[in-house]
Design a protein around this motif. Structure first.
Motif, short mmCIF file in Angstrom:
data_model
loop_
_atom_site.label_atom_id
_atom_site.label_comp_id
_atom_site.label_asym_id
_atom_site.label_seq_id
_atom_site.Cartn_x
_atom_site.Cartn_y
_atom_site.Cartn_z
N LEU A 107 86.69 72.31 65.55
CA LEU A 107 88.10 72.58 65.33
C LEU A 107 88.71 71.50 64.45
O LEU A 107 88.14 70.42 64.29
CB LEU A 107 88.85 72.63 66.67
N ALA A 108 89.87 71.79 63.89
CA ALA A 108 90.57 70.81 63.06
C ALA A 108 92.07 71.01 63.17
O ALA A 108 92.54 72.10 63.49
CB ALA A 108 90.12 70.93 61.61
N TYR A 109 92.82 69.95 62.90
CA TYR A 109 94.29 69.99 62.90
C TYR A 109 94.84 70.53 64.22
O TYR A 109 95.69 71.42 64.25
CB TYR A 109 94.78 70.86 61.74
N ARG A 110 94.38 70.00 65.33
CA ARG A 110 94.82 70.46 66.65
C ARG A 110 95.69 69.40 67.34
O ARG A 110 95.46 68.20 67.18
CB ARG A 110 93.61 70.79 67.51
N ASP A 111 96.65 69.86 68.11
CA ASP A 111 97.52 68.93 68.84
C ASP A 111 96.99 68.70 70.25
O ASP A 111 95.97 69.25 70.65
CB ASP A 111 98.97 69.42 68.86
N SER A 112 97.72 67.91 71.02
CA SER A 112 97.25 67.53 72.36
C SER A 112 97.14 68.73 73.30
O SER A 112 96.22 68.81 74.11
CB SER A 112 98.19 66.48 72.96
N SER A 136 92.73 65.73 63.60
CA SER A 136 93.77 66.11 64.55
C SER A 136 94.67 64.92 64.84
O SER A 136 94.57 64.27 65.88
CB SER A 136 93.13 66.66 65.83
N THR A 137 95.56 64.65 63.89
CA THR A 137 96.42 63.47 63.99
C THR A 137 97.43 63.58 65.13
O THR A 137 98.00 62.58 65.55
CB THR A 137 97.18 63.25 62.66
N GLU A 138 97.66 64.79 65.64
CA GLU A 138 98.60 64.98 66.74
C GLU A 138 97.89 65.11 68.09
O GLU A 138 98.50 65.44 69.10
CB GLU A 138 99.46 66.22 66.48
N MET A 139 96.59 64.85 68.08
CA MET A 139 95.82 64.93 69.33
C MET A 139 96.29 63.87 70.31
O MET A 139 96.45 64.13 71.50
CB MET A 139 94.35 64.76 69.00
N SER A 141 96.59 60.10 72.44
CA SER A 141 95.83 59.56 73.57
C SER A 141 95.78 60.55 74.72
O SER A 141 94.81 60.61 75.47
CB SER A 141 96.46 58.25 74.04
N THR A 142 96.82 61.40 74.83
CA THR A 142 96.86 62.40 75.90
C THR A 142 95.67 63.36 75.80
O THR A 142 95.00 63.65 76.79
CB THR A 142 98.17 63.21 75.83
N GLY A 143 95.42 63.83 74.58
CA GLY A 143 94.28 64.72 74.37
C GLY A 143 92.97 64.03 74.63
O GLY A 143 92.05 64.60 75.24
N ALA A 144 92.85 62.78 74.18
CA ALA A 144 91.62 62.02 74.37
C ALA A 144 91.35 61.74 75.85
O ALA A 144 90.21 61.80 76.32
CB ALA A 144 91.69 60.70 73.60
N ILE A 145 92.40 61.44 76.60
CA ILE A 145 92.25 61.18 78.04
C ILE A 145 91.76 62.44 78.76
O ILE A 145 90.91 62.38 79.65
CB ILE A 145 93.59 60.69 78.63
N ALA A 146 92.30 63.59 78.35
CA ALA A 146 91.86 64.86 78.94
C ALA A 146 90.38 65.11 78.63
O ALA A 146 89.62 65.54 79.50
CB ALA A 146 92.71 66.01 78.40
N LEU A 147 89.98 64.82 77.40
CA LEU A 147 88.56 64.98 77.03
C LEU A 147 87.67 64.04 77.83
O LEU A 147 86.59 64.42 78.30
CB LEU A 147 88.37 64.69 75.53
N ALA A 148 88.13 62.82 77.99
CA ALA A 148 87.36 61.83 78.75
C ALA A 148 87.14 62.30 80.18
O ALA A 148 86.04 62.19 80.74
CB ALA A 148 88.09 60.49 78.73
N ASN A 161 82.32 64.32 67.85
CA ASN A 161 82.84 63.87 66.57
C ASN A 161 84.35 64.04 66.57
O ASN A 161 84.86 65.16 66.58
CB ASN A 161 82.21 64.70 65.44
N LEU A 162 85.08 62.92 66.54
CA LEU A 162 86.54 62.95 66.54
C LEU A 162 87.10 62.25 65.30
O LEU A 162 88.18 61.66 65.34
CB LEU A 162 87.08 62.27 67.80
N ILE A 163 86.40 62.33 64.19
CA ILE A 163 86.80 61.65 62.96
C ILE A 163 88.22 62.03 62.54
O ILE A 163 88.58 63.20 62.49
CB ILE A 163 85.81 61.95 61.83
N CYS A 164 89.03 61.01 62.26
CA CYS A 164 90.41 61.17 61.80
C CYS A 164 91.30 61.90 62.81
O CYS A 164 92.28 62.55 62.44
CB CYS A 164 90.46 61.88 60.46
N SER A 165 90.96 61.82 64.07
CA SER A 165 91.82 62.34 65.14
C SER A 165 92.41 61.12 65.85
O SER A 165 91.68 60.34 66.46
CB SER A 165 91.01 63.20 66.11
N TYR A 166 93.70 60.96 65.77
CA TYR A 166 94.34 59.73 66.22
C TYR A 166 94.43 59.65 67.74
O TYR A 166 95.36 60.15 68.36
CB TYR A 166 95.73 59.60 65.61
N ILE A 167 93.44 59.00 68.33
CA ILE A 167 93.40 58.88 69.80
C ILE A 167 93.99 57.56 70.27
O ILE A 167 94.31 57.40 71.45
CB ILE A 167 91.96 59.03 70.32
N GLY A 168 94.12 56.59 69.38
CA GLY A 168 94.71 55.31 69.74
C GLY A 168 93.85 54.48 70.68
O GLY A 168 92.78 54.91 71.11
#
Length: 751
Positions: A107-112, A136-139, A141-148, A161-168
Motif C-alpha cells: 500500500l502507499a499514501y495511507r493515513d493512520s 505514508s506520511t500521515e501514518m 506514530s499511532t499507525g506504527a504503534i498499532a502495527l507493533a 517495508n515502511l520506507i518514507c512512512s513517518y512513524i517518528g
C-alpha cells in the motif's frame, strides 16, 4: 346548628373535591405513562430493526471483501479502502483477518486509520509474509504503534517495508519493543521514517536481543552521532544481521571510527552502506584497518563522503591483500589523480573486485588510462556488465575502455559522458574491434560530432558480435550522426536492435536510415523516438517498410509526423507482414491519419499492439478505428488515450468491442466519453470475454456511468483491472461501494 352542619358540609365537599381532583390527576398521569411506554416500545423495536439492518449491511460488506480477496495472492492499493468511511475499513479488516490466499500487501499514501484497520487484520491473519506501506506520511506514530501491537501476535510476516512512512521516534520505539520478542521478521526497512536518535537507540537495544533479522535499512534518518553510537554496539553483539544500510544518518567520522572497531569483531555483515555520512580520511583509515581483519564484507559503499587521498590510500593498501570485497563505491569523494594512482596499484594485485565506482572524483586522463591497464591485468572477473560514468573533468575517461580489448567476460557496456573527444571515441571503437564478447553498447553523449561517430560507425561495419546499440544525445548535427550510422547498418549483419534518440535527427537522418533499412536484413527492432523526423522522414521509413521483411517493432513517438506521414505509413502497413508492434504516440495524426490507419488495420494481419495516445484523432477517427476493430483479429493491445473522442467515439468503440474477440487491453483515458459512452461500454463488457484491462480515467462518466460499469462486471468474468479513479465526477468512496464485490483493481488513487 344549621350553621355547623352547613360548615361541615362545605368541608366535606372540599375534601371530596380534592379527592376527586387527585383521582383525576392520577388517572391522567397513568394514561400518559401508558401511552409513553407504547411509544417507547415502538421506538425500541424500530431501533432494533435499524441495528439489524446496519448489521446485515456490514455483514454484506465483509462478505463482499472476502469474495474480493479470495483469489488474490497480493493485495495492492486499489483493493484496500481509504479512511473516508470507517465501515469499509472495518469490513475489509475482518475479511482479511481470515483470508488464506494473500501473502503480500503493498500500500502507499495511507493515513493512520487505514493502517490501524490493517493492523487489526494482521493480528489474526496467518498467511501474509510481506508487508509494504510506502510514502505514508500521515501514518504517524499511532499507525506504527498499532502495527507493533499486531506483530506481537502475528507469526508469519518476515518482511516489513515502511520506507518514507513517518512513524517518528515513538513509532520506532514501539516497533523496537516488538522486535525484542518477535522471532519471524527477517528484513526491516525504515528508511526516511523520521525516527530520530531516540528511535534509533530503541531499535539498537532491540537488535541486541533479536536473533532473526538479517537485513535492516535505517538510511536517511537524522539519528546523529548518539543514534549511530547505539547502532555501533549492535554490530559488536548481533550475530544475524548480514546487510545494514546506514546511508545519510549523519554519523560523522567519530562514530565511523567506532563502527570500524566493531567491524573488526563482527563476522556476519557482508554488505554495509555508509554513504553520505560526512566520513573524512580519518574515518576511512579506521575502516581500512577494520577491513584488514574482517573477512566477511563483500560490498561496501563509501560514496558521497569527504575522503581524500590519505583515506583512499589506506583503503587501496588494504585492497591489495583483501580477498573478499567484490564491490566498492567511492564516487563523489575527493580522491583526485593521486588517489587513482594508489587504487591502480591495488587493482594490479587484487583478484576479487568485480565492480568499483570512482565517478565524480576529478581523475584525469593519465590516471584513467593507468586504471584501465590495471583492469586489463586483473585475473578473470565474473563481470558481465560494466558501467562507466565520467565526471566533468574526465571527458577522455573513455580510455578506461582499453581494458575491454582483452576482457573476455563483459557482454554489455554503458558509457555516459558530456562531451567525448575524438581520441575517446577512437579508444572505444578500437576496444570494440578487438573485443569478442560485447553484444550491447549504450552510449549517452550530449555533444558528439560527425567525425567521432564516423569512427564508431566504421567499426560497426566490420563488427560481427554486437547485436544491440543505443545512442542518446542532444546534437546540433543529429542528421549527420544518423547518416554515418546508417551507412554502417547497410553492411552490418549482426545488429538486431537499434535505438537512436538524438533530439535533432530531422528528416535527413531518417531518410538515410530508411535507405539502410531497405538493404538490412537483421534489424528487428528500431526506436527513433524524440527525433523530430517529420512527415518527410516517416514517408521514407514507410517506403523502407514495404521492402523490409525483418523489422517486428517500430517506435516513432514524439516525431511531429502529422497526418501526411501517417497516411504513407498506413499504406506500407497494408503490405507489410512482419511488424507486430508500432507506437506513434504524440504525433498529431488527427482524424485523417486515424482513418488511414483504420483502413490499414482492416487488411493487416500481423500487428498485435498499437499505441496512438495523444494524437487528436477525435470522434471521426475513433469511429473509423472502431469499424476496423470489428474486423481485425490480431490486435491485443491498443492505446487511444488523450484523443478527445467524446461520447460518439466511445459508443462506436463499445459496439466494436461487443464483436471483437482479441483485444485484452485498451486505454481510453482522457477522452471525455461521458456517461453515455460509459453506459455503452458497460453493455459491451457484458458480452466481451477477452478484455482484462481498461483505462477510463478523466472521462467524466459520472455516477451513472460508474454504476453501469459495475453492473456489467456482474456478468463479465475476465476483467481484472479497470482504472476509473480521477477526472470522472465520482468520488473514491462511491467507486469503492460500487466495485466492492468485484474481482478487479479500480486503481489506488483518489478523485
Amino acid at each position: 346548628m344549621e350553621y355547623e352542619i352547613a360548615k361541615l358540609n362545605k368541608k366535606d365537599m372540599k375534601k371530596q373535591f380534592i379527592l376527586l381532583g387527585l383521582f383525576l390527576l392520577a388517572s391522567s398521569f397513568t394514561v400518559s405513562q401508558v401511552r409513553g411506554q407504547e411509544v417507547q416500545k415502538k421506538m425500541h423495536w424500530k431501533g432494533c430493526a435499524d441495528k439489524v439492518t446496519k448489521r446485515e449491511t456490514y455483514l454484506n460488506l465483509v462478505k463482499a471483501y472476502a469474495k474480493k480477496f479470495r483469489n488474490l495472492t497480493e493485495l495492492c492499493n486499489g483493493q484496500w479502502p481509504d479512511s473516508t468511511d470507517a465501515r469499509y475499513l472495518r469490513a475489509a479488516a475482518e475479511a482479511l483477518a481470515y483470508n488464506q490466499t494473500i501473502i503480500k500487501i503493498e500500500l502507499a499514501y495511507r493515513d493512520s486509520a487505514c493502517v490501524i484497520a490493517l493492523a487489526k487484520a494482521l493480528e489474526k491473519n496467518r498467511t501474509i509474509r510481506e508487508l509494504v506501506v510506502l510514502l505514508s506520511t500521515e501514518m504517524g506514530s499511532t499507525g506504527a504503534i498499532a502495527l507493533a501491537k499486531a506483530l506481537e501476535k502475528n507469526r508469519t510476516i518476515i518482511n516489513i517495508n515502511l520506507i518514507c512512512s513517518y512513524i517518528g521516534s515513538e513509532g520506532a520505539a514501539a516497533l523496537a519493543t516488538t522486535l525484542e520478542k518477535n522471532r519471524t521478521i527477517r528484513e526491516l526497512a525504515l528508511r526516511a521514517t523520521k525516527m530520530g536518535s531516540t528511535g534509533a537507540i530503541a531499535l539498537a537495544k532491540a537488535l541486541k536481543k533479536n536473533s532473526t533479522i538479517t537485513n535492516i535499512d535505517l538510511s536517511c534518518n537524522d539519528i546523529g552521532s548518539e543514534g549511530a553510537a547505539a547502532l555501533v554496539t549492535v554490530l559488536e553483539k548481533n550475530r544475524t544481521i548480514r546487510e545494514m544500510q546506514l546511508g545519510g544518518i549523519k554519523m560523522g567520522s567519530t562514530e565511523a571510527i567506532a563502527l570500524a572497531k566493531a567491524l573488526k569483531k563482527n563476522s556476519t555483515i557482508t554488505k554495509i552502506d555508509l554513504s553520505g555520512n560526512g566520513i573524512d580520511s580519518e574515518g576511512a583509515i579506521a575502516l581500512a584497518k577494520a577491513l584488514e581483519k574482517n573477512n566477511t564484507i563483500t560490498n561496501i559503499d563509501l560514496s558521497d563522503n569527504d575522503i581524500d587521498y590519505e583515506g583512499v590510500a589506506a583503503l587501496a593498501k588494504v585492497l591489495e591483500k583483501n580477498s573478499t570485497i567484490m564491490e566498492i563505491s567511492l564516487n563523489n569523494n575527493r580522491i583526485g589523480s593521486a588517489g587513482a594512482v594508489a587504487l591502480t596499484k591495488a587493482l594490479e594485485k587484487n583478484r576479487t573486485i568485480t565492480k568499483i565506482d570512482l565517478s565524480w572524483n576529478g581523475i584525469d586522463y593519465v590516471e584513467a588510462a593507468t586504471l584501465a591497464k590495471a583492469l586489463d591485468d586483473t585475473i578473470p572477473c565474473k563481470k558481465e556488465c560494466i558501467y562507466l560514468t565520467y565526471d566533468k573533468t574526465m571527458y577522455n575517461g573513455i580510455h578506461l575502455t582499453k581494458s575491454l580489448e582483452k576482457n573476455s567476460t563483459i557482454t554489455k557496456i554503458y558509457l555516459k559522458t558530456n562531451k567525448p573527444g575524438l581520441e575517446d571515441i577512437a579508444a572505444l571503437a578500437n576496444a570494440l574491434h578487438k573485443n569478442s564478447t560485447i553484444t550491447e553498447v549504450y552510449l549517452s553523449c550530449y555533444d558528439i560530432d560527425y567525425e567521432e561517430i564516423s569512427t564508431l560507425a566504421n567499426i560497426l561495419k566490420k563488427n560481427s558480435i554486437i547485436t544491440e546499440i543505443s545512442l542518446y544525445g542532444r546534437n546540433k548535427i543529429g542528421s549527420a550522426v544518423a547518416s554515418a550510422l546508417a551507412e554502417a547498418l547497410e553492411k552490418n549483419s549482426t545488429i538486431t536492435k537499434i535505438k537512436l534518440r538524438l533530439k535533432d535527427m530531422d528528416c535527413v537522418g531518417a531518410v538515410a536510415l530508411a535507405k539502410a533499412l531497405e538493404k538490412n536484413s537483421t534489424i528487428t527492432k528500431i526506436d527513433l523516438c524524440y527525433n523530430n523526423i517529420g512527415s518527410a522522414g516517416v514517408v521514407a521509413l514507410a517506403k523502407a517498410l514495404e521492402k523490409n521483411s525483418t523489422i517486428m517493432e517500430i517506435r516513432l513517438n514524439y516525431n511531429n509526423i502529422g497526418s501526411t506521414g501517417v497516411v504513407a505509413l498506413a499504406k506500407a502497413l497494408e503490405k507489410n507482414s512482419t511488424v507486430m508492434k508500432i507506437s506513434l504516440m504524440h504525433n498529431r495524426i488527427d482524424s485523417v491519419g486515424a482513418v488511414a490507419l483504420a483502413k490499414a488495420l482492416e487488411k493487416n494481419s500481423t500487428i498485435t499492439k498499437i499505441n496512438l495516445n495523444r494524437n487528436g484523432i477525435g470522434p471521426e477517427g475513433a469511429v473509423a478505428l472502431a469499424a476496423a476493430l470489428e474486423k481485425n483479429s490480431t490486435i491485443t493491445k491498443i492505446g487511444l488515450g488523450g484523443n478527445n473522442i467524446g461520447s460518439t467515439g466511445g459508443v462506436a468503440l463499445a459496439m466494436a468491442l461487443e464483436k471483437n474477440s482479441t483485444i485484452t487491453k485498451i486505454r481510453l483515458n482522457g477522452n471525455n466519453i461521458g456517461s453515455t459512452g460509459a453506459v455503452a461500454l458497460a453493455k459491451a463488457l457484458e458480452k466481451n470475454s477477452t478484455i482484462t484491462n481498461i483505462n477510463l480515467i478523466v472521462n467524466h462518466i459520472g455516477s451513472a456511468g460508474a454504476a453501469a460499469l459495475a453492473k456489467a462486471l456482474d456478468k463479465n468474468s475476465t476483467i481484472t483491472e479497470i482504472n476509473l479513479v480521477g477526472g470522472n465526477n465520482v468520488t473514491y468512496k462511491e467507486l469503492t461501494a460500487l466495485f466492492i464485490d468485484k474481482h478487479i483493481i479500480i486503481d489506488g488513487g483518489k478523485d
